[in-house]
Design a protein around this motif. Structure first.
Motif, short mmCIF file in Angstrom:
data_model
loop_
_atom_site.label_atom_id
_atom_site.label_comp_id
_atom_site.label_asym_id
_atom_site.label_seq_id
_atom_site.Cartn_x
_atom_site.Cartn_y
_atom_site.Cartn_z
N LEU A 52 17.76 35.87 16.71
CA LEU A 52 19.02 36.46 17.17
C LEU A 52 18.88 37.97 17.39
N ASP A 53 18.19 38.64 16.49
CA ASP A 53 17.97 40.08 16.65
C ASP A 53 17.17 40.37 17.91
N LEU A 54 16.15 39.56 18.17
CA LEU A 54 15.35 39.72 19.39
C LEU A 54 16.22 39.46 20.62
N PHE A 55 17.06 38.44 20.56
CA PHE A 55 17.95 38.14 21.68
C PHE A 55 18.89 39.31 21.96
N LEU A 56 19.44 39.91 20.92
CA LEU A 56 20.32 41.07 21.10
C LEU A 56 19.56 42.25 21.72
N GLU A 57 18.31 42.44 21.29
CA GLU A 57 17.47 43.49 21.90
C GLU A 57 17.27 43.21 23.39
N CYS A 58 17.04 41.94 23.71
CA CYS A 58 16.87 41.56 25.12
C CYS A 58 18.15 41.81 25.91
N LEU A 59 19.29 41.45 25.34
CA LEU A 59 20.57 41.68 26.01
C LEU A 59 20.79 43.17 26.26
N LYS A 60 20.51 43.99 25.26
CA LYS A 60 20.71 45.44 25.41
C LYS A 60 19.77 46.03 26.44
N SER A 61 18.53 45.58 26.45
CA SER A 61 17.56 46.06 27.43
C SER A 61 17.99 45.64 28.85
N TYR A 62 18.39 44.39 28.99
CA TYR A 62 18.86 43.85 30.27
C TYR A 62 20.08 44.64 30.74
N GLN A 63 21.02 44.87 29.82
CA GLN A 63 22.23 45.63 30.15
C GLN A 63 21.86 47.04 30.62
N GLY A 64 20.91 47.67 29.94
CA GLY A 64 20.50 49.02 30.33
C GLY A 64 19.95 49.08 31.74
N VAL A 65 19.12 48.13 32.08
CA VAL A 65 18.56 48.06 33.43
C VAL A 65 19.67 47.87 34.46
N TYR A 66 20.59 46.95 34.20
CA TYR A 66 21.65 46.68 35.16
C TYR A 66 22.70 47.77 35.22
N THR A 67 22.91 48.49 34.15
CA THR A 67 23.83 49.62 34.17
C THR A 67 23.33 50.66 35.16
N ILE A 68 22.04 50.92 35.14
CA ILE A 68 21.44 51.88 36.08
C ILE A 68 21.55 51.36 37.51
N LYS A 69 21.20 50.10 37.73
CA LYS A 69 21.26 49.53 39.08
C LYS A 69 22.69 49.55 39.64
N ILE A 70 23.64 49.19 38.81
CA ILE A 70 25.05 49.17 39.25
C ILE A 70 25.53 50.58 39.54
N SER A 71 25.19 51.52 38.67
CA SER A 71 25.58 52.91 38.88
C SER A 71 25.02 53.44 40.20
N GLU A 72 23.74 53.16 40.45
CA GLU A 72 23.11 53.59 41.71
C GLU A 72 23.81 52.95 42.91
N THR A 73 24.17 51.68 42.80
CA THR A 73 24.85 50.98 43.88
C THR A 73 26.22 51.60 44.15
N LEU A 74 26.98 51.83 43.10
CA LEU A 74 28.34 52.37 43.27
C LEU A 74 28.32 53.77 43.84
N HIS A 75 27.31 54.57 43.50
CA HIS A 75 27.23 55.94 44.00
C HIS A 75 26.96 55.99 45.51
N LYS A 76 26.49 54.89 46.07
CA LYS A 76 26.24 54.84 47.52
C LYS A 76 27.53 54.58 48.31
N GLY A 77 28.59 54.22 47.60
CA GLY A 77 29.85 53.92 48.28
C GLY A 77 30.47 55.15 48.91
N GLN A 78 30.96 54.99 50.12
CA GLN A 78 31.63 56.09 50.82
C GLN A 78 33.01 56.34 50.25
N ASN A 79 33.58 55.31 49.63
CA ASN A 79 34.87 55.41 48.96
C ASN A 79 34.92 54.28 47.93
N PRO A 80 35.94 54.23 47.09
CA PRO A 80 35.97 53.20 46.04
C PRO A 80 35.93 51.76 46.54
N LEU A 81 36.63 51.45 47.63
CA LEU A 81 36.61 50.09 48.17
C LEU A 81 35.21 49.75 48.68
#
Length: 193
Positions: A52-81
């Motif tokens: 379970l501890d390893l799974f939580l580490e995997c979830l946190k690592s996965y979340q960290g990678v996707y937080t960066i990817k999502i942030s980069e994606t959203l910053h490319k938006g010309q406006n919020p929509l």
């Protein structure tokens, strides 16, 4: 004197994440993790704790990678929509490129593990709160700019988008046709106009 880790922790987490995402938490055995990571059981226990501890580490690592990817994606938006539309395009590409149809680790965890363990619940609830806050801020900005309608509050639309994204990611395991996915995404985002 404590033992020094002699392995690449990020690589081990990535390999363990692939196993958990492929089999699910409950069907993954310690032997599966040993085989995937090439670490022995004692190294896994000493470095990560139990499964379970390893799974939580995997979830946190996965979340960290996707937080960066999502942030980069959203910053490319010309406006919020546009940013929200780009977010769906990002998910479409993720689904289409997922040749093994494994889906999103966090979405899969939600369907398999929600309400099974307090630490998992906390992780999922924290992830949900931060993602909804992000979506709510986007909607609020879009409403101030008059490009997102005022039919619902920013919070109501944030919840709508969050649940739509969860459903979109889940159905993406079964549907990988880009044209169909684009149509679904368009229907979701048109509600905001």
């Amino acid at each position: 004197m404590p033992k020094v880790e002699t392995f690449d922790k990020e690589l081990v987490l990535k390999k363990a994440t692939n196993v958990f995402n492929d089999k699910g938490f409950n069907a993954t055995s310690m032997q599966d993790l040993v085989d995937a990571t090439a670490l022995n059981r004692s190294s896994i226990y000493n470095s990560f704790g139990n499964k379970l501890d390893l799974f939580l580490e995997c979830l946190k690592s996965y979340q960290g990678v996707y937080t960066i990817k999502i942030s980069e994606t959203l910053h490319k938006g010309q406006n919020p929509l546009h940013a929200i539309e780009l977010l769906f395009k990002f998910y479409i590409n993720e689904i289409v490129e997922d040749k093994d149809n494994m889906g999103c680790l966090i979405t899969n965890c939600t369907s398999e593990m929600a309400n099974q363990d307090k630490s998992i619940d906390k992780f999922l609830n924290d992830n949900q709160r931060s993602f909804i806050a992000l979506l709510e801020e986007l909607v609020r900005k879009g409403q101030k700019e008059s490009i997102i309608n005022l039919n619902k509050t920013a919070n109501e639309y944030a919840w709508y988008l969050f649940t739509s994204i969860l459903g979109f990611r889940t159905i993406g395991i079964m549907i990988s046709d880009k044209k169909e996915l684009k149509s679904i995404a368009k229907t979701i985002t048109q509600t905001l106009i």
